[in-house]
Design a protein around this motif. Sequence first.
Motif, PDB file in Angstrom:
ATOM      1  N   PHE A 180      -4.294 -14.405   2.253  1.00  0.00           N
ATOM      2  CA  PHE A 180      -5.371 -14.464   1.268  1.00  0.00           C
ATOM      3  C   PHE A 180      -6.483 -15.413   1.695  1.00  0.00           C
ATOM      4  O   PHE A 180      -7.652 -15.199   1.371  1.00  0.00           O
ATOM      5  CB  PHE A 180      -4.826 -14.895  -0.096  1.00  0.00           C
ATOM      6  N   LYS A 181      -6.124 -16.443   2.451  1.00  0.00           N
ATOM      7  CA  LYS A 181      -7.174 -17.401   2.838  1.00  0.00           C
ATOM      8  C   LYS A 181      -8.164 -16.809   3.833  1.00  0.00           C
ATOM      9  O   LYS A 181      -9.244 -17.380   4.066  1.00  0.00           O
ATOM     10  CB  LYS A 181      -6.552 -18.680   3.391  1.00  0.00           C
ATOM     11  N   TYR A 182      -7.813 -15.649   4.410  1.00  0.00           N
ATOM     12  CA  TYR A 182      -8.732 -14.958   5.325  1.00  0.00           C
ATOM     13  C   TYR A 182      -9.443 -13.794   4.639  1.00  0.00           C
ATOM     14  O   TYR A 182     -10.192 -13.060   5.279  1.00  0.00           O
ATOM     15  CB  TYR A 182      -7.975 -14.450   6.550  1.00  0.00           C
ATOM     16  N   GLY A 183      -9.200 -13.611   3.358  1.00  0.00           N
ATOM     17  CA  GLY A 183      -9.878 -12.555   2.607  1.00  0.00           C
ATOM     18  C   GLY A 183      -9.035 -11.304   2.447  1.00  0.00           C
ATOM     19  O   GLY A 183      -8.146 -11.026   3.253  1.00  0.00           O
ATOM     20  N   LEU A 184      -9.331 -10.563   1.394  1.00  0.00           N
ATOM     21  CA  LEU A 184      -8.632  -9.307   1.140  1.00  0.00           C
ATOM     22  C   LEU A 184      -9.023  -8.253   2.173  1.00  0.00           C
ATOM     23  O   LEU A 184     -10.198  -8.175   2.575  1.00  0.00           O
ATOM     24  CB  LEU A 184      -8.970  -8.775  -0.250  1.00  0.00           C
ATOM     25  N   PRO A 185      -8.096  -7.408   2.609  1.00  0.00           N
ATOM     26  CA  PRO A 185      -8.459  -6.294   3.507  1.00  0.00           C
ATOM     27  C   PRO A 185      -9.401  -5.335   2.772  1.00  0.00           C
ATOM     28  O   PRO A 185      -9.072  -4.864   1.668  1.00  0.00           O
ATOM     29  CB  PRO A 185      -7.108  -5.626   3.805  1.00  0.00           C
ATOM     30  N   GLY A 281       7.320  13.620   3.911  1.00  0.00           N
ATOM     31  CA  GLY A 281       5.911  13.907   4.140  1.00  0.00           C
ATOM     32  C   GLY A 281       5.052  12.712   4.460  1.00  0.00           C
ATOM     33  O   GLY A 281       3.828  12.839   4.591  1.00  0.00           O
ATOM     34  N   VAL A 282       5.650  11.534   4.610  1.00  0.00           N
ATOM     35  CA  VAL A 282       4.878  10.307   4.827  1.00  0.00           C
ATOM     36  C   VAL A 282       5.266   9.662   6.156  1.00  0.00           C
ATOM     37  O   VAL A 282       6.456   9.458   6.434  1.00  0.00           O
ATOM     38  CB  VAL A 282       5.098   9.293   3.683  1.00  0.00           C
ATOM     39  N   ALA A 283       4.280   9.366   6.978  1.00  0.00           N
ATOM     40  CA  ALA A 283       4.482   8.596   8.203  1.00  0.00           C
ATOM     41  C   ALA A 283       4.056   7.154   7.939  1.00  0.00           C
ATOM     42  O   ALA A 283       2.930   6.906   7.492  1.00  0.00           O
ATOM     43  CB  ALA A 283       3.661   9.178   9.360  1.00  0.00           C
ATOM     44  N   VAL A 284       4.935   6.207   8.164  1.00  0.00           N
ATOM     45  CA  VAL A 284       4.679   4.803   7.848  1.00  0.00           C
ATOM     46  C   VAL A 284       4.403   4.031   9.131  1.00  0.00           C
ATOM     47  O   VAL A 284       5.144   4.140  10.116  1.00  0.00           O
ATOM     48  CB  VAL A 284       5.888   4.177   7.119  1.00  0.00           C
ATOM     49  N   ARG A 285       3.335   3.260   9.116  1.00  0.00           N
ATOM     50  CA  ARG A 285       3.050   2.347  10.227  1.00  0.00           C
ATOM     51  C   ARG A 285       2.903   0.933   9.663  1.00  0.00           C
ATOM     52  O   ARG A 285       2.404   0.748   8.552  1.00  0.00           O
ATOM     53  CB  ARG A 285       1.799   2.756  11.008  1.00  0.00           C
ATOM     54  N   LEU A 286       3.345  -0.022  10.440  1.00  0.00           N
ATOM     55  CA  LEU A 286       3.359  -1.423  10.009  1.00  0.00           C
ATOM     56  C   LEU A 286       2.422  -2.232  10.889  1.00  0.00           C
ATOM     57  O   LEU A 286       2.448  -2.109  12.120  1.00  0.00           O
ATOM     58  CB  LEU A 286       4.781  -1.973  10.106  1.00  0.00           C
ATOM     59  N   THR A 287       1.580  -3.053  10.259  1.00  0.00           N
ATOM     60  CA  THR A 287       0.679  -3.897  11.018  1.00  0.00           C
ATOM     61  C   THR A 287       0.549  -5.251  10.330  1.00  0.00           C
ATOM     62  O   THR A 287       0.680  -5.343   9.103  1.00  0.00           O
ATOM     63  CB  THR A 287      -0.713  -3.232  11.176  1.00  0.00           C
ATOM     64  N   HIS A 288       0.292  -6.279  11.105  1.00  0.00           N
ATOM     65  CA  HIS A 288       0.151  -7.653  10.586  1.00  0.00           C
ATOM     66  C   HIS A 288      -1.232  -8.162  10.972  1.00  0.00           C
ATOM     67  O   HIS A 288      -1.466  -8.554  12.111  1.00  0.00           O
ATOM     68  CB  HIS A 288       1.241  -8.554  11.160  1.00  0.00           C
ATOM     69  N   ARG A 289      -2.145  -8.150   9.994  1.00  0.00           N
ATOM     70  CA  ARG A 289      -3.542  -8.453  10.300  1.00  0.00           C
ATOM     71  C   ARG A 289      -3.760  -9.875  10.795  1.00  0.00           C
ATOM     72  O   ARG A 289      -4.518 -10.099  11.758  1.00  0.00           O
ATOM     73  CB  ARG A 289      -4.406  -8.207   9.056  1.00  0.00           C
ATOM     74  N   ASP A 290      -3.106 -10.852  10.150  1.00  0.00           N
ATOM     75  CA  ASP A 290      -3.432 -12.244  10.415  1.00  0.00           C
ATOM     76  C   ASP A 290      -2.339 -13.004  11.155  1.00  0.00           C
ATOM     77  O   ASP A 290      -2.439 -14.221  11.316  1.00  0.00           O
ATOM     78  CB  ASP A 290      -3.749 -12.958   9.096  1.00  0.00           C
ATOM     79  N   LEU A 291      -1.339 -12.299  11.608  1.00  0.00           N
ATOM     80  CA  LEU A 291      -0.264 -12.954  12.343  1.00  0.00           C
ATOM     81  C   LEU A 291      -0.815 -13.523  13.648  1.00  0.00           C
ATOM     82  O   LEU A 291      -1.487 -12.836  14.399  1.00  0.00           O
ATOM     83  CB  LEU A 291       0.856 -11.970  12.642  1.00  0.00           C
ATOM     84  N   GLY A 292      -0.536 -14.785  13.906  1.00  0.00           N
ATOM     85  CA  GLY A 292      -1.041 -15.435  15.108  1.00  0.00           C
ATOM     86  C   GLY A 292      -2.282 -16.271  14.888  1.00  0.00           C
ATOM     87  O   GLY A 292      -2.676 -17.039  15.765  1.00  0.00           O
ATOM     88  N   ARG A 293      -2.915 -16.127  13.713  1.00  0.00           N
ATOM     89  CA  ARG A 293      -4.087 -16.953  13.423  1.00  0.00           C
ATOM     90  C   ARG A 293      -3.635 -18.336  12.940  1.00  0.00           C
ATOM     91  O   ARG A 293      -2.601 -18.483  12.306  1.00  0.00           O
ATOM     92  CB  ARG A 293      -4.941 -16.300  12.327  1.00  0.00           C
TER      93      ARG A 293
END
Length: 294
Positions: A180-185, A281-293
């Motif tokens: 949250f400290k980096y802002g909402l996606p 019917g759903v393909a799920v992908r996982l990502t971490h936007r701020d990991l490593g910051r």
Amino acid sequence: MAEDDQAPVVGEMLIVTGMSGAGRSTAANALEDLGWYVVDNLPPQMLKPLLDLTELAAGNLPRVAVVVDVRGRGLFSELPEAMRALRARRPIRVLFLDASDTVLVRRFEAVRRPHPLQGDGTIVDGIRAERARLAPVREDADVIVDTSAMNIHQLATRVGELFAEQGAARHTLTIMSFGFKYGLPPDADVVADMRFLPNPYWNEDLRSLTGEDDAVREVVLAAPGAREFIDSYSAALAPVLEGYQRENKRHSVIAVGCTGGKHRSVATARELAARLSGTPGVAVRLTHRDLGRE
């Protein structure tokens, strides 16, 4: 067999045609979303060269859809003969989109555009002329879809039912952890706030680790309310994902946030991805936007 003598790699070819105003553009967009290579407003004389190109592409154009319609004016009359010539070489499919005259008139009036064949006459005159011209094409079509009672979402869904690859996902869900400290996606459709859980950051043994480490994951998921939230949230998302598919929404983003996007959000996002990966019917992908910051 020598390499040069091997048969060319060929894929599927679909011709999309039908009445003006019956939904060809919507069908073409839906096919493109399904991974088809779509060519719009191609003269019938160009179908054979396009077929040659798909064979020369050696599998790089596995699914080609071609929109052919009366915008080609006099050239369109050659479509039945071109279809027969193509079918003599290899299987192709023809999708014909139709609608009642009353519905077509209403659609043309709504967009305030003339029918391409009406000339100095009325919209009805253009529709009648087009029906006569399309009669032999309609007779040879493999699939006829009447869109009279359909909106654009229902038509796109029907195209998906007919022409999606077997077992292909109808919806791609991205589960994104963030801080949250980096802002909402900005592209988030749904946001979950995990700041109600204790923050592993204050545990010196866990501070340098992330939610991808088992030690952090175990602490986060063992916190009061964590499992209950994930159970309830996964159950609540099930009808949402079903609804997205019915409404032909092809992509969505569920953002899972904590303060810095390092511990709680990452562990929870991983757990949600595991829970939802089996959704039909759903393909799920996982990502971490701020990991490593920092």
